[in-house]
Write a protein that holds these residues in place. Structure first.
Motif, short mmCIF file in Angstrom:
data_model
loop_
_atom_site.label_atom_id
_atom_site.label_comp_id
_atom_site.label_asym_id
_atom_site.label_seq_id
_atom_site.Cartn_x
_atom_site.Cartn_y
_atom_site.Cartn_z
N ALA A 166 0.88 -1.14 -0.14
CA ALA A 166 -0.02 0.07 -0.13
C ALA A 166 0.82 1.31 -0.01
CB ALA A 166 -1.13 -0.12 1.13
N ARG A 167 2.13 1.29 0.60
CA ARG A 167 2.92 2.42 0.61
C ARG A 167 3.72 2.68 -0.63
NH1 ARG A 167 7.73 3.66 2.09
NH2 ARG A 167 9.33 2.20 1.74
N LYS A 168 3.43 1.94 -1.61
CA LYS A 168 4.51 2.06 -2.92
C LYS A 168 3.07 2.29 -3.99
CE LYS A 168 8.48 -0.27 -2.04
NZ LYS A 168 9.59 -0.96 -2.74
N PHE A 169 3.51 3.28 -4.82
CA PHE A 169 2.56 3.73 -5.91
C PHE A 169 3.27 4.02 -7.02
CE2 PHE A 169 0.34 7.20 -7.83
CZ PHE A 169 -0.89 6.54 -8.35
N PRO A 170 3.00 3.77 -8.42
CA PRO A 170 3.70 4.02 -9.59
C PRO A 170 3.37 5.62 -9.71
CG PRO A 170 1.59 2.99 -9.98
CD PRO A 170 1.76 2.97 -8.74
N MET A 171 4.03 6.35 -9.33
CA MET A 171 3.95 7.83 -9.10
C MET A 171 4.01 8.73 -10.68
SD MET A 171 3.19 10.16 -7.26
CE MET A 171 2.77 11.84 -6.82
N ALA A 172 4.44 7.95 -11.77
CA ALA A 172 4.73 8.45 -12.97
C ALA A 172 3.26 8.54 -13.48
CB ALA A 172 5.60 7.67 -13.80
N ILE A 173 2.30 7.96 -13.20
CA ILE A 173 1.15 8.18 -13.70
C ILE A 173 0.46 9.24 -13.15
CG2 ILE A 173 0.56 5.70 -13.93
CD1 ILE A 173 -1.26 5.73 -11.67
N ALA A 174 1.09 10.05 -12.20
CA ALA A 174 0.78 11.33 -11.72
C ALA A 174 1.74 12.22 -12.20
CB ALA A 174 0.57 11.44 -10.30
N LEU A 175 3.02 12.02 -12.21
CA LEU A 175 4.01 12.87 -12.73
C LEU A 175 4.01 13.65 -14.06
CD1 LEU A 175 6.96 11.54 -10.41
CD2 LEU A 175 5.61 13.54 -10.13
N ALA A 176 3.79 12.39 -14.80
CA ALA A 176 3.83 12.65 -16.27
C ALA A 176 2.53 13.60 -16.75
CB ALA A 176 3.56 11.24 -17.18
N PRO A 177 1.28 13.17 -16.20
CA PRO A 177 0.25 13.91 -16.57
C PRO A 177 0.27 15.56 -16.10
CG PRO A 177 -0.58 12.05 -15.95
CD PRO A 177 0.89 11.91 -15.52
N ILE A 178 0.97 15.63 -14.84
CA ILE A 178 1.25 17.19 -14.20
C ILE A 178 2.00 17.68 -15.23
CG2 ILE A 178 2.67 18.23 -12.50
CD1 ILE A 178 1.81 15.74 -10.67
N PHE A 179 3.30 17.11 -15.73
CA PHE A 179 4.05 17.88 -16.53
C PHE A 179 3.57 18.05 -18.04
CE2 PHE A 179 8.18 17.35 -19.32
CZ PHE A 179 8.67 18.86 -19.10
N LEU A 180 2.97 17.09 -18.46
CA LEU A 180 2.23 17.38 -19.72
C LEU A 180 0.93 18.37 -19.74
CD1 LEU A 180 2.15 13.64 -21.01
CD2 LEU A 180 3.69 15.35 -21.71
N SER A 181 0.30 18.28 -18.66
CA SER A 181 -0.89 19.31 -18.65
C SER A 181 -0.24 20.86 -18.40
CB SER A 181 -1.58 19.13 -17.28
OG SER A 181 -2.45 17.94 -17.12
N TYR A 182 0.98 20.80 -17.81
CA TYR A 182 1.62 22.18 -17.88
C TYR A 182 1.89 22.59 -19.06
CZ TYR A 182 5.16 25.65 -16.53
OH TYR A 182 6.19 26.73 -16.50
N LEU A 183 2.72 21.71 -19.87
CA LEU A 183 2.91 22.09 -21.15
C LEU A 183 1.82 22.72 -22.04
CD1 LEU A 183 5.79 19.68 -21.72
CD2 LEU A 183 6.19 22.08 -21.05
N ILE A 184 0.97 21.86 -21.78
CA ILE A 184 -0.51 22.14 -22.72
C ILE A 184 -0.96 23.45 -22.29
CG2 ILE A 184 -2.80 21.48 -23.10
CD1 ILE A 184 -1.64 18.39 -22.85
N LEU A 185 -1.05 23.68 -21.07
CA LEU A 185 -1.59 24.86 -20.45
C LEU A 185 -0.45 26.06 -20.93
CD1 LEU A 185 -2.65 24.10 -16.78
CD2 LEU A 185 -4.38 24.82 -18.75
N GLY A 186 0.52 26.05 -21.09
CA GLY A 186 1.76 26.80 -21.35
C GLY A 186 1.43 27.10 -22.86
N TRP A 187 1.02 26.12 -23.76
CA TRP A 187 0.84 26.36 -25.02
C TRP A 187 -0.51 27.21 -25.32
CZ3 TRP A 187 -2.07 21.95 -28.25
CH2 TRP A 187 -2.22 22.24 -29.56
N ILE A 188 -1.66 27.07 -24.39
CA ILE A 188 -2.73 27.55 -24.68
C ILE A 188 -2.76 29.13 -23.86
CG2 ILE A 188 -5.26 27.76 -24.01
CD1 ILE A 188 -5.02 24.67 -24.15
N TYR A 189 -2.13 29.30 -22.69
CA TYR A 189 -2.21 30.48 -21.92
C TYR A 189 -0.84 31.03 -21.76
CZ TYR A 189 -6.65 28.61 -20.59
OH TYR A 189 -8.07 28.29 -20.60
N GLY A 190 0.42 30.59 -22.38
CA GLY A 190 1.50 30.82 -21.90
C GLY A 190 1.71 32.28 -22.59
N ALA A 191 2.91 32.87 -22.08
CA ALA A 191 3.35 34.22 -22.32
C ALA A 191 3.66 34.39 -23.88
CB ALA A 191 4.53 34.81 -21.28
#
Length: 167
Positions: free
Chosen positions: A142-167
């Motif tokens: 229970a204490r181990k978790f495949p964190m890449a399934i959260a980290l990758a979407p965080i990073f990809l969402s950030y880049l997608i938001l940057g593409w849409i709303y970036g400076a």
């Protein structure tokens, strides 16, 4: 919404890191590992596309972010607070993230981590598990978790938001 990440940077980084992020998610689910070659390829995207995406001055300053991320995440890994693959994955992403966008990153972290944990735990107790019965992430403690399934979407969402709303 306004972001410090530029649309140019997002458009450079997003298509180049997308396959590596998807593979990190798969390998973490399948084997509970984020492989070094995958992390090195993400870092290579920054090293080679960074000057074009960010401009030389900003690119050089991002090495400070890389050094800080390395020091902090090495300490967290050494303290047993996170896995080595997760730490390396975040370190590779760090220089492509503008520190002015920290509020956006915190919100993305909270939302995606909660969604990933709930989805993974629920799927592991349903018939969906039979689609990939030999994945190591189903049988981990229970204490181990495949964190890449959260980290990758965080990073990809950030880049997608940057593409849409970036400076």
């Amino acid at each position: 919404m306004h972001m410090a990440l530029t649309q140019n940077a997002a458009l450079w980084f997003l298509p180049l890191v997308l396959p590596m992020c998807l593979y990190a998610m798969y390998s973490d689910l399948r084997w509970m590992k984020i492989y070094n070659i995958n992390v090195c390829l993400i870092l290579a995207v920054f090293l080679f596309a960074g000057p074009f995406a960010l401009g030389l001055e900003t690119y050089l300053w991002r090495f400070v972010a890389l050094a800080v991320a390395f020091a902090v995440l090495l300490a967290l890994w050494a303290a047993g607070a996170m896995g080595a693959g997760d730490a390396k994955f975040i370190i590779a992403m760090a220089p492509m993230i503008d520190w002015h966008d920290y509020r956006i990153m915190v919100a993305l972290y909270c939302a995606w981590t909660l969604a990933a944990v709930l989805t993974h735990r629920i799927a592991g107790k349903t018939a969906l598990r039979s689609l990939a019965p030999d994945w190591e992430s189903w049988s981990m403690q229970a204490r181990k978790f495949p964190m890449a399934i959260a980290l990758a979407p965080i990073f990809l969402s950030y880049l997608i938001l940057g593409w849409i709303y970036g400076a």
